[in-house]
Motif scaffolding. Structure first.
Motif, PDB file in Angstrom:
ATOM      1  N   HIS A 453      90.919 -17.371 -40.261  1.00 31.40           N
ATOM      2  CA  HIS A 453      92.168 -16.992 -40.933  1.00 31.40           C
ATOM      3  C   HIS A 453      93.229 -16.346 -40.029  1.00 31.40           C
ATOM      4  N   ALA A 454      92.839 -15.774 -38.896  1.00 34.41           N
ATOM      5  CA  ALA A 454      93.769 -14.905 -38.166  1.00 34.41           C
ATOM      6  C   ALA A 454      94.902 -15.652 -37.450  1.00 34.41           C
ATOM      7  N   ARG A 455      94.618 -16.868 -36.939  1.00 36.54           N
ATOM      8  CA  ARG A 455      95.589 -17.594 -36.094  1.00 36.54           C
ATOM      9  C   ARG A 455      96.028 -16.695 -34.928  1.00 36.54           C
ATOM     10  N   GLY A 478      96.487 -11.518 -34.645  1.00 33.95           N
ATOM     11  CA  GLY A 478      96.915 -12.639 -35.482  1.00 33.95           C
ATOM     12  C   GLY A 478      97.926 -12.275 -36.549  1.00 33.95           C
ATOM     13  N   GLN A 479      97.969 -13.122 -37.607  1.00 37.40           N
ATOM     14  CA  GLN A 479      99.015 -13.003 -38.612  1.00 37.40           C
ATOM     15  C   GLN A 479      98.810 -11.855 -39.577  1.00 37.40           C
ATOM     16  N   GLY A 480      97.593 -11.284 -39.622  1.00 31.98           N
ATOM     17  CA  GLY A 480      97.339 -10.167 -40.519  1.00 31.98           C
ATOM     18  C   GLY A 480      97.449 -10.561 -41.973  1.00 31.98           C
ATOM     19  N   ALA A 515     101.108  -8.367 -38.149  1.00 32.32           N
ATOM     20  CA  ALA A 515     100.820  -7.180 -37.329  1.00 32.32           C
ATOM     21  C   ALA A 515      99.357  -7.114 -36.904  1.00 32.32           C
ATOM     22  N   GLY A 516      98.629  -8.218 -37.032  1.00 22.89           N
ATOM     23  CA  GLY A 516      97.234  -8.204 -36.609  1.00 22.89           C
ATOM     24  C   GLY A 516      96.330  -7.456 -37.578  1.00 22.89           C
ATOM     25  N   THR A 517      95.051  -7.425 -37.218  1.00 18.59           N
ATOM     26  CA  THR A 517      94.044  -6.795 -38.081  1.00 18.59           C
ATOM     27  C   THR A 517      93.025  -6.057 -37.221  1.00 18.59           C
ATOM     28  N   SER A 518      92.618  -4.875 -37.695  1.00 18.78           N
ATOM     29  CA  SER A 518      91.516  -4.168 -37.040  1.00 18.78           C
ATOM     30  C   SER A 518      90.511  -3.749 -38.099  1.00 18.78           C
TER      31      SER A 518
END
Length: 531
Positions: A453-455, A478-480, A515-518
């Protein structure tokens, strides 16, 4: 000293008020006797004579001890001498249990009140006697009822304790055999049986299969039912007809043994069918060496134990079905993972391998890039296969180090996502096994999301751990996504939270569109010490 004389003579020798007093005593509803200090009976009223089944004249002049059993007379004479020296009033109800003796020798409980009168002729002892037979019978009845009630309360307490033990076992992961052993032991104890057993209906050649027993062994069990101990066809007929009411086999009319087993003969038995939905599974049997009848309470208790045994068997079946379903689900998941990752990766690798020979001659630089891509794909597929093999053998997850587990996951994710994924580990000791497994599955779900999912253009997995604490973070650029717009069931968020809760850790997910994901897992031994 008083001269012993008849009642009319006593009345005539006294003054008019005294005669009135004697007449009042004569008419009293209380049995009264007057005796001299040497124990001679001076006077008795008709009530006392009737109480002891004598005529009045028969008692006048006799020793007062004639009204009590032989075994008490010597002691009473000594007591009478002491009383004469120091007379005192003793009211009724003083707590002394005394025994009277009638003319025919029969005995009955009495209560005696004492008083005295110092006359010019000497000490007169007055005795008021009450028959307390009815009161004693009432007291004994009350005592028996209290004892019965106490026994019933104790029986109910033991039944409640037994049920608590069985329910605790039913709600645990204890094996079925252990639970059935507990049930037959409790049934035997609380129903005062000499032996108890649980059997399962089998096939026509061997209709019963022994499952659990106390006081009886499988060899004895087969001997019992090779004979005529119980009509098994009745159970089978009830099962075929759909009539699944309780079948209680109660043999207690004769002392003739129903059957012999081992070194004993059994004269009574109680059978309760074990019903699982619309099926008669088998039965709970209770055996007795003495002939007896079973009370409704005992039958009800036996049925309750049968219900508990049926519940244990049904739970075991459901557990087996759940385990089979879990195995099937895990196989399907592995099959999906093979299709989604390894199969597609190998398919991409095969396509690259087919065009490489032509690219090497025409575009050497592109062929080298493709060759590196092929290397990454094959390494990712190999890592993916190793990961799946680890999951097929959960015990291996406990044995492999956390560094190796994360390395396998990272390489597999590189092959699927085709992006650089950096792995950073700072270890000052191996965390507990359950923490290591939780970190593995959280990292796996997070990296799956990166690949699907992140791209993202890149990702990073970092771990700082020791025996006391651990911090795992999976980050991608990625796209968050909007946390409020995603339900816990999506993207494996619920699975990650369950894994975190299982070890008392904190799961922090930080993401926003573009904004990405953590995903961060924080565990500390001090925070879980009370869990």
């Amino acid at each position: 000293m008083y001269e012993v004389q008849s009642v009319p003579a006593v009345l005539l020798s006294e003054s008019r008020p005294s005669r009135l007093l004697w007449r009042l005593i004569e008419a009293s509803p209380v049995a009264v006797a007057a005796s001299s200090q040497d124990g001679k009976i001076l006077y008795v009223n008709q009530k006392l004579a009737d109480l002891f089944d004598y005529e009045v004249n028969e008692l006048i002049g006799q020793e007062i001890e004639i009204l009590m059993p032989e075994r008490y007379r010597a002691d009473h004479r000594m007591y009478r001498a002491v009383f004469t020296e120091n007379p005192r009033t003793r009211p009724m109800g003083s707590g002394l249990d005394l025994v009277g003796r009638r003319r025919d020798g029969s005995e009955f409980p009495i209560e005696v009140g004492l008083s005295y009168y110092r006359s010019p002729n000497g000490l007169i002892i007055l005795s008021a006697v009450t028959d307390i037979t009815r009161r004693k019978q009432t007291e004994e009845l009350l005592e028996r009822r209290v004892e019965e009630r106490t026994r019933e309360i104790e029986r109910r307490r033991r039944v409640a304790d037994s049920l608590r033990d069985i329910l605790r076992a039913l709600n645990s992961n204890r094996p079925l055999q252990e639970i059935l052993d507990l049930i037959v032991a409790q049934a035997r104890e609380l129903l005062h049986a000499d032996a108890s057993a649980i059997y399962q209906l089998h096939d026509e050649e061997k209709p019963l299969r022994f499952q659990a027993g106390v006081g009886i062994v499988p060899e004895h069990f087969s001997v019992v039912y090779d004979g005529e101990g119980v009509d098994l066809t009745a159970l089978q007929r009830r099962e075929q007809s759909g009539d699944l009411r309780e079948i209680i086999l109660n043999h207690s009319e004769s002392a003739t043994p129903l059957f012999y087993a081992g070194d004993g003969a059994y004269c009574a038995q109680l059978a309760v069918p074990l019903k699982l939905k619309d099926e008669i599974y088998g039965g709970l049997m209770l055996y007795y060496r003495e002939p007896r009848r079973f009370s409704p309470e005992e039958i009800e208790l036996a049925v309750m134990f049968g219900d508990q045994a049926a519940l244990a068997i049904d739970n075991a079946r459901l557990r087996i079905q759940a385990e089979r379903a879990a195995v099937a689900a895990e196989r399907n998941r592995i099959a999906r993972d093979l299709h989604d990752s390894v199969t597609q990766t190998l398919f991409s690798a095969s396509l690259i391998a087919e065009v490489l020979p032509r690219l090497i001659q025409r575009q050497p630089e592109e062929s080298m890039r493709r060759l590196e891509e092929l290397r990454q794909l094959t390494r990712g597929a190999l890592a993916e296969m190793r990961t799946l093999l680890l999951e097929l053998r959960p015990a291996t997850l406990m044995e492999v180090s956390i560094e190796e587990l994360l390395r396998q996951l990272t390489e597999a994710a590189r092959g699927r996502a085709r992006i650089p994924i950096e792995l950073r580990i700072v270890s000052d000791g191996e965390p507990p096994s359950e923490v290591k497994v939780a970190c593995y599955y959280v990292a796996q779900e997070a990296l799956n999301n990166v690949a699907k999912h992140a791209r993202a253009q890149s990702a990073e997995v970092s771990l700082i751990c020791s025996a006391e604490q651990a911090r795992l973070c999976v980050y991608d650029d990625g796209q968050g996504f909007d946390l409020k717009a995603v339900t816990p069931e999506h993207m494996g968020l619920a699975i990650m939270r369950e894994r975190a809760e299982s070890i008392g850790a904190t799961l922090i997910i930080d993401s926003a569109p573009n904004a990405g994901t953590s995903v961060t897992l924080l565990w500390s031994k001090t925070d879980t010490s009370s869990i």
